[in-house]
Design a protein around this motif. Structure first.
Motif, PDB file in Angstrom:
ATOM      1  N   THR A 286       2.454   7.519  -2.045  1.00 15.13           N
ATOM      2  CA  THR A 286       3.825   7.415  -2.577  1.00 15.13           C
ATOM      3  C   THR A 286       4.392   6.289  -2.292  1.00 15.13           C
ATOM      4  OG1 THR A 286       4.227   9.840  -2.466  1.00 15.13           O
ATOM      5  CG2 THR A 286       6.322   8.379  -2.277  1.00 15.13           C
ATOM      6  N   THR A 287       5.191   5.366  -3.175  1.00 10.59           N
ATOM      7  CA  THR A 287       5.554   4.170  -2.820  1.00 10.59           C
ATOM      8  C   THR A 287       6.635   4.073  -1.655  1.00 10.59           C
ATOM      9  OG1 THR A 287       4.973   3.415  -5.106  1.00 10.59           O
ATOM     10  CG2 THR A 287       6.382   1.852  -3.986  1.00 10.59           C
ATOM     11  N   ILE A 288       7.853   4.882  -2.289  1.00 12.51           N
ATOM     12  CA  ILE A 288       9.034   5.109  -1.531  1.00 12.51           C
ATOM     13  C   ILE A 288       9.400   6.096  -1.310  1.00 12.51           C
ATOM     14  CG2 ILE A 288      11.453   4.344  -1.348  1.00 12.51           C
ATOM     15  CD1 ILE A 288      10.649   1.867  -2.881  1.00 12.51           C
ATOM     16  N   THR A 289       9.788   6.629  -0.119  1.00 14.00           N
ATOM     17  CA  THR A 289      10.113   7.986  -0.027  1.00 14.00           C
ATOM     18  C   THR A 289      11.487   7.927   0.762  1.00 14.00           C
ATOM     19  OG1 THR A 289       8.083   9.101   0.283  1.00 14.00           O
ATOM     20  CG2 THR A 289       9.893  10.672   1.155  1.00 14.00           C
ATOM     21  N   VAL A 290      12.657   8.687   0.154  1.00  8.01           N
ATOM     22  CA  VAL A 290      13.957   8.671   0.987  1.00  8.01           C
ATOM     23  C   VAL A 290      13.830  10.148   1.892  1.00  8.01           C
ATOM     24  CG1 VAL A 290      16.432   8.942   0.781  1.00  8.01           C
ATOM     25  CG2 VAL A 290      15.114   7.484  -0.702  1.00  8.01           C
TER      26      VAL A 290
ATOM     27  N   GLY B 106       6.376   9.840 -11.643  1.00  8.94           N
ATOM     28  CA  GLY B 106       7.318   8.779 -11.523  1.00  8.94           C
ATOM     29  C   GLY B 106       8.345   8.738 -10.632  1.00  8.94           C
ATOM     30  N   VAL B 107       8.813   9.925 -10.669  1.00  9.29           N
ATOM     31  CA  VAL B 107      10.239   9.951  -9.978  1.00  9.29           C
ATOM     32  C   VAL B 107      10.552  11.630  -9.370  1.00  9.29           C
ATOM     33  CG1 VAL B 107      12.879   9.886  -9.656  1.00  9.29           C
ATOM     34  CG2 VAL B 107      11.404   8.363 -10.963  1.00  9.29           C
ATOM     35  N   VAL B 108      10.569  11.827  -8.140  1.00 12.25           N
ATOM     36  CA  VAL B 108      10.810  13.233  -7.681  1.00 12.25           C
ATOM     37  C   VAL B 108      12.488  13.274  -7.051  1.00 12.25           C
ATOM     38  CG1 VAL B 108      10.097  15.002  -6.103  1.00 12.25           C
ATOM     39  CG2 VAL B 108       8.331  13.556  -7.205  1.00 12.25           C
ATOM     40  N   LEU B 109      13.040  14.206  -7.799  1.00 15.50           N
ATOM     41  CA  LEU B 109      14.388  14.440  -7.137  1.00 15.50           C
ATOM     42  C   LEU B 109      14.621  15.811  -6.502  1.00 15.50           C
ATOM     43  CD1 LEU B 109      16.433  12.647 -10.322  1.00 15.50           C
ATOM     44  CD2 LEU B 109      15.584  11.661  -8.169  1.00 15.50           C
ATOM     45  N   GLY B 110      14.803  15.841  -5.445  1.00 13.81           N
ATOM     46  CA  GLY B 110      14.930  17.136  -4.708  1.00 13.81           C
ATOM     47  C   GLY B 110      16.356  17.476  -4.587  1.00 13.81           C
TER      48      GLY B 110
ATOM     49  N   LYS C 233       0.729  -1.392   0.035  1.00 17.77           N
ATOM     50  CA  LYS C 233      -0.066   0.092   0.027  1.00 17.77           C
ATOM     51  C   LYS C 233       0.933   1.276  -0.117  1.00 17.77           C
ATOM     52  CE  LYS C 233      -4.098  -1.980   2.145  1.00 17.77           C
ATOM     53  NZ  LYS C 233      -3.519  -3.534   2.657  1.00 17.77           N
ATOM     54  N   GLY C 234       2.117   0.929   0.003  1.00 16.31           N
ATOM     55  CA  GLY C 234       3.151   2.311  -0.145  1.00 16.31           C
ATOM     56  C   GLY C 234       3.378   3.065   0.988  1.00 16.31           C
ATOM     57  N   ASP C 235       3.842   4.221   1.059  1.00 17.38           N
ATOM     58  CA  ASP C 235       4.249   4.996   2.060  1.00 17.38           C
ATOM     59  C   ASP C 235       5.246   4.395   2.910  1.00 17.38           C
ATOM     60  OD1 ASP C 235       2.447   7.269   1.571  1.00 17.38           O
ATOM     61  OD2 ASP C 235       0.737   6.346   2.841  1.00 17.38           O
ATOM     62  N   HIS C 236       6.253   3.897   2.222  1.00 17.43           N
ATOM     63  CA  HIS C 236       7.616   3.445   2.845  1.00 17.43           C
ATOM     64  C   HIS C 236       8.774   4.474   3.053  1.00 17.43           C
ATOM     65  CE1 HIS C 236       5.715  -0.406   2.627  1.00 17.43           C
ATOM     66  NE2 HIS C 236       5.606  -0.376   1.367  1.00 17.43           N
ATOM     67  N   ILE C 237       9.114   4.892   4.159  1.00 13.61           N
ATOM     68  CA  ILE C 237      10.055   6.071   4.336  1.00 13.61           C
ATOM     69  C   ILE C 237      11.335   5.422   4.793  1.00 13.61           C
ATOM     70  CG2 ILE C 237      10.532   8.212   5.477  1.00 13.61           C
ATOM     71  CD1 ILE C 237       7.315   8.539   5.667  1.00 13.61           C
ATOM     72  N   PHE C 238      12.253   5.705   3.981  1.00 13.75           N
ATOM     73  CA  PHE C 238      13.793   5.619   4.543  1.00 13.75           C
ATOM     74  C   PHE C 238      14.520   6.615   5.154  1.00 13.75           C
ATOM     75  CE2 PHE C 238      13.954   2.349   0.791  1.00 13.75           C
ATOM     76  CZ  PHE C 238      12.989   1.440   1.386  1.00 13.75           C
TER      77      PHE C 238
ATOM     78  N   ALA D 277      -4.580  11.071  -6.883  1.00 11.63           N
ATOM     79  CA  ALA D 277      -4.059  12.257  -6.341  1.00 11.63           C
ATOM     80  C   ALA D 277      -2.142  12.360  -6.827  1.00 11.63           C
ATOM     81  CB  ALA D 277      -4.018  12.069  -4.893  1.00 11.63           C
ATOM     82  N   SER D 278      -2.194  13.744  -6.660  1.00 17.23           N
ATOM     83  CA  SER D 278      -0.809  14.216  -7.283  1.00 17.23           C
ATOM     84  C   SER D 278       0.327  13.306  -6.162  1.00 17.23           C
ATOM     85  CB  SER D 278      -0.570  15.666  -7.187  1.00 17.23           C
ATOM     86  OG  SER D 278      -0.734  16.194  -5.850  1.00 17.23           O
ATOM     87  N   SER D 279      -0.141  13.110  -4.954  1.00 19.30           N
ATOM     88  CA  SER D 279       0.726  12.289  -4.002  1.00 19.30           C
ATOM     89  C   SER D 279       1.148  10.816  -4.500  1.00 19.30           C
ATOM     90  CB  SER D 279       0.046  12.416  -2.570  1.00 19.30           C
ATOM     91  OG  SER D 279      -0.879  11.710  -2.648  1.00 19.30           O
ATOM     92  N   ALA D 280       0.396  10.327  -5.428  1.00 18.56           N
ATOM     93  CA  ALA D 280       0.895   8.997  -5.965  1.00 18.56           C
ATOM     94  C   ALA D 280       2.033   9.193  -6.770  1.00 18.56           C
ATOM     95  CB  ALA D 280      -0.397   8.640  -6.774  1.00 18.56           C
ATOM     96  N   ILE D 281       3.130   8.939  -6.071  1.00 17.15           N
ATOM     97  CA  ILE D 281       4.692   8.936  -6.658  1.00 17.15           C
ATOM     98  C   ILE D 281       5.381   7.869  -6.517  1.00 17.15           C
ATOM     99  CG2 ILE D 281       6.867  10.161  -6.447  1.00 17.15           C
ATOM    100  CD1 ILE D 281       5.393  12.260  -5.074  1.00 17.15           C
ATOM    101  N   GLY D 282       6.142   7.239  -7.436  1.00 17.64           N
ATOM    102  CA  GLY D 282       6.853   6.002  -7.511  1.00 17.64           C
ATOM    103  C   GLY D 282       7.880   6.020  -6.557  1.00 17.64           C
ATOM    104  N   VAL D 283       8.792   6.893  -6.825  1.00 14.89           N
ATOM    105  CA  VAL D 283       9.789   7.235  -5.859  1.00 14.89           C
ATOM    106  C   VAL D 283      10.111   8.575  -5.674  1.00 14.89           C
ATOM    107  CG1 VAL D 283      11.822   6.669  -7.563  1.00 14.89           C
ATOM    108  CG2 VAL D 283      12.311   6.344  -4.743  1.00 14.89           C
ATOM    109  N   ALA D 284      10.479   9.002  -4.384  1.00 15.14           N
ATOM    110  CA  ALA D 284      10.715  10.338  -4.111  1.00 15.14           C
ATOM    111  C   ALA D 284      11.781  10.805  -3.065  1.00 15.14           C
ATOM    112  CB  ALA D 284       9.352  11.140  -3.234  1.00 15.14           C
ATOM    113  N   PHE D 285      12.533  11.808  -3.645  1.00 15.39           N
ATOM    114  CA  PHE D 285      13.804  12.016  -2.725  1.00 15.39           C
ATOM    115  C   PHE D 285      13.553  13.518  -2.574  1.00 15.39           C
ATOM    116  CE2 PHE D 285      15.370   8.600  -5.042  1.00 15.39           C
ATOM    117  CZ  PHE D 285      16.511   7.935  -4.536  1.00 15.39           C
ATOM    118  N   PRO D 286      12.509  13.931  -1.695  1.00 17.52           N
ATOM    119  CA  PRO D 286      11.873  15.361  -1.951  1.00 17.52           C
ATOM    120  C   PRO D 286      12.881  16.429  -1.171  1.00 17.52           C
ATOM    121  CG  PRO D 286      10.679  14.123  -0.288  1.00 17.52           C
ATOM    122  CD  PRO D 286      11.676  13.124  -1.039  1.00 17.52           C
TER     123      PRO D 286
END
Length: 161
Positions: free
Chosen positions: A70-74, A124-128, A40-45, A96-105
């Motif tokens: 979001t599936t994975i957030t760093v 798909g990917v957010v690179l911050g 269900k996502g929302d995994h945060i490292f 929703a716009s929060s439906a991101i594959g992987v985020a480094f926000p």
């Protein structure tokens, strides 16, 4: 050395959300065997050096079953965290716009995104903002809004991917 997420089942049927969150809470590098892992996502490292490693983008899939998470957030201020060797996909259309594959926000240094396909999300990917991070062999396809979103603010530093 990455630890196998032993409780995860890559059969394309089992919900692995709890197994992923329990493994992420250990703060160690993690490995997934080839397979299709539902979550269900929302995994945060949030731990330095915490990286999720799959066998390869064509053989290890993480399928998000939630239309908005979001599936994975760093996490912010991590160093050396990332994702390697897998496909991040979604089994339902994003709502929703929060439906991101992987985020480094936010600010993270020496992050790694390698051999990853991110598909069927809103973005798909957010690179911050980062310093000295690597994105290599990354494919963002079939996403509803944006494939790869690069962001930076002067307060956060440079976006050095």
């Amino acid at each position: 050395m990455a630890t196998l997420i032993a409780a995860a089942v890559g059969d394309g049927l089992t919900d692995n959300t709890k197994a992923f969150n329990a493994a992420a809470a250990l703060g160690q590098p993690m490995y997934l065997n080839p397979g299709n892992y539902l979550t269900k996502g929302d995994h945060i490292f949030n731990t330095n050096g915490q990286i999720l490693i799959g066998d390869a983008s064509g053989s290890t899939l993480i399928t998000n079953t939630d239309p908005a998470s979001t599936t994975i957030t760093v996490g912010t201020f991590t160093s050396g965290a990332g994702v390697r060797g897998m496909t991040l996909t979604r089994s339902v259309p994003p709502t929703a716009s929060s439906a991101i594959g992987v985020a480094f926000p936010d600010t993270c240094d020496f992050a790694v995104l390698e051999d990853v396909i991110s598909q069927c999300h809103a973005t798909g990917v957010v690179l911050g903002p980062t310093a000295f991070s690597t994105a290599r062999k990354v494919v963002a396809r079939y996403n509803a809004s944006v494939g790869v979103f690069l962001t930076n603010t002067t307060a956060d530093g440079a976006c050095q991917w």
